[in-house]
Design a protein around this motif. Sequence first.
Motif, PDB file in Angstrom:
ATOM      1  N   LYS A 103       0.830  -1.196   0.000  1.00 51.45           N
ATOM      2  CA  LYS A 103       0.000   0.000   0.000  1.00 51.45           C
ATOM      3  C   LYS A 103       0.877   1.265   0.000  1.00 51.45           C
ATOM      4  N   PRO A 104       1.417   1.646  -1.152  1.00 49.57           N
ATOM      5  CA  PRO A 104       1.442   0.902  -2.419  1.00 49.57           C
ATOM      6  C   PRO A 104       2.603  -0.057  -2.459  1.00 49.57           C
ATOM      7  N   TYR A 108       2.712  -2.749  -8.601  1.00 49.34           N
ATOM      8  CA  TYR A 108       1.570  -2.200  -9.345  1.00 49.34           C
ATOM      9  C   TYR A 108       1.775  -0.758  -9.790  1.00 49.34           C
ATOM     10  N   THR A 134      -4.923  -5.150 -10.289  1.00 47.93           N
ATOM     11  CA  THR A 134      -5.690  -4.646  -9.141  1.00 47.93           C
ATOM     12  C   THR A 134      -5.625  -3.128  -9.012  1.00 47.93           C
ATOM     13  N   HIS A 135      -4.547  -2.504  -9.497  1.00 43.81           N
ATOM     14  CA  HIS A 135      -4.354  -1.062  -9.343  1.00 43.81           C
ATOM     15  C   HIS A 135      -3.729  -0.480 -10.610  1.00 43.81           C
ATOM     16  N   GLU A 136      -3.966   0.808 -10.792  1.00 42.99           N
ATOM     17  CA  GLU A 136      -3.275   1.550 -11.835  1.00 42.99           C
ATOM     18  C   GLU A 136      -1.946   2.074 -11.293  1.00 42.99           C
ATOM     19  N   TRP A 167      -8.307  -6.646  -3.683  1.00 41.18           N
ATOM     20  CA  TRP A 167      -9.317  -5.898  -4.428  1.00 41.18           C
ATOM     21  C   TRP A 167     -10.225  -5.136  -3.476  1.00 41.18           C
TER      22      TRP A 167
END
Length: 316
Positions: A103-104, A108, A134-136, A167
């Motif tokens: 996170k992050p 990703y 799952t993430h940009e 997700w």
Amino acid sequence: MDVVALGELLIDFTPYTGPHGSLFEKNPGGAPANVLAALAKQGKKTAFIGKVGEDHFGHYLEDILRQNGISTEGLVFSETENTTLAFVELDESGDRSFTFYRKPGADYMLSWEEVNQDLIRSARIFHYGSISMTHEPAASATLAAVRLAKEHGLLISYDPNLRLRLWPDPETAKARIREGLPYADVLKLSEEEMEFLTDERDLNAGTARIHNEFGISLICVTRGPAGCFYRAGALTGEVPAYAVDVVDTTGAGDAFLGGVLGRLLDETTNLQQLTAEQYKEIIAYGNATGSLAATSRGGIPSMPSPEQVMNLICKN
């Protein structure tokens, strides 16, 4: 290149009981990288595309890829995000669950501009999974890479690899995972993932639904000790697993897929040319590869050699 894979490369901290109680052992992992490691053990030329942190873990993973014969031309480093970590919990049967520190995570944050497109164009097979979706910006980069591979006629391999904790909600997960299905020629699913995507528990009905909707040529549903159910168009079959002493199932499904893709490279990547007997032999090789991977801890370190795989097959 034989196979190029895009996705997550991370550290799995795997538990074991040491002299001072429960400890966590650092192991390299990430599903796409595990698949490449299984293929590299078979002598295939492979390359990884992904992102890690400019930290100790990131450089450790780079070294591991190189030691395992996987090209790192497509590996990039983040100056701002750390390498993703996953803590693995094992139950009494060796089955695993994951807690991610992401996170992050650097994995990703891969952008399309950072993707080595020449590597994709040079390959015979392109492999990807859903965790990079799952993430940009990695989600868009993944789909752009798949489209590029499709345009250049590569065989496309997809592993949805469901991890609901990554997700925001199950509905988003299902919608985004399904975005990857129209491009796939080879699809590897667990029974849980098939039911999640199709609302069907019956293997025949669930795989038929996927085939009819997306036209995927080969669908493999891995079932742990029960083996694998597969569908190649109208052809279906079940191939039993191999009995082994299970220690850690982390990477076993990836090993299975690496075994299957390796055998496809040996036979033909034109799936329509394969006979029923060839499909059974290919799936059996994948089953043996996955079974052996479950006999030791970790993902990349557990991938067996072709000699080990053939010895297991011959004993049965």
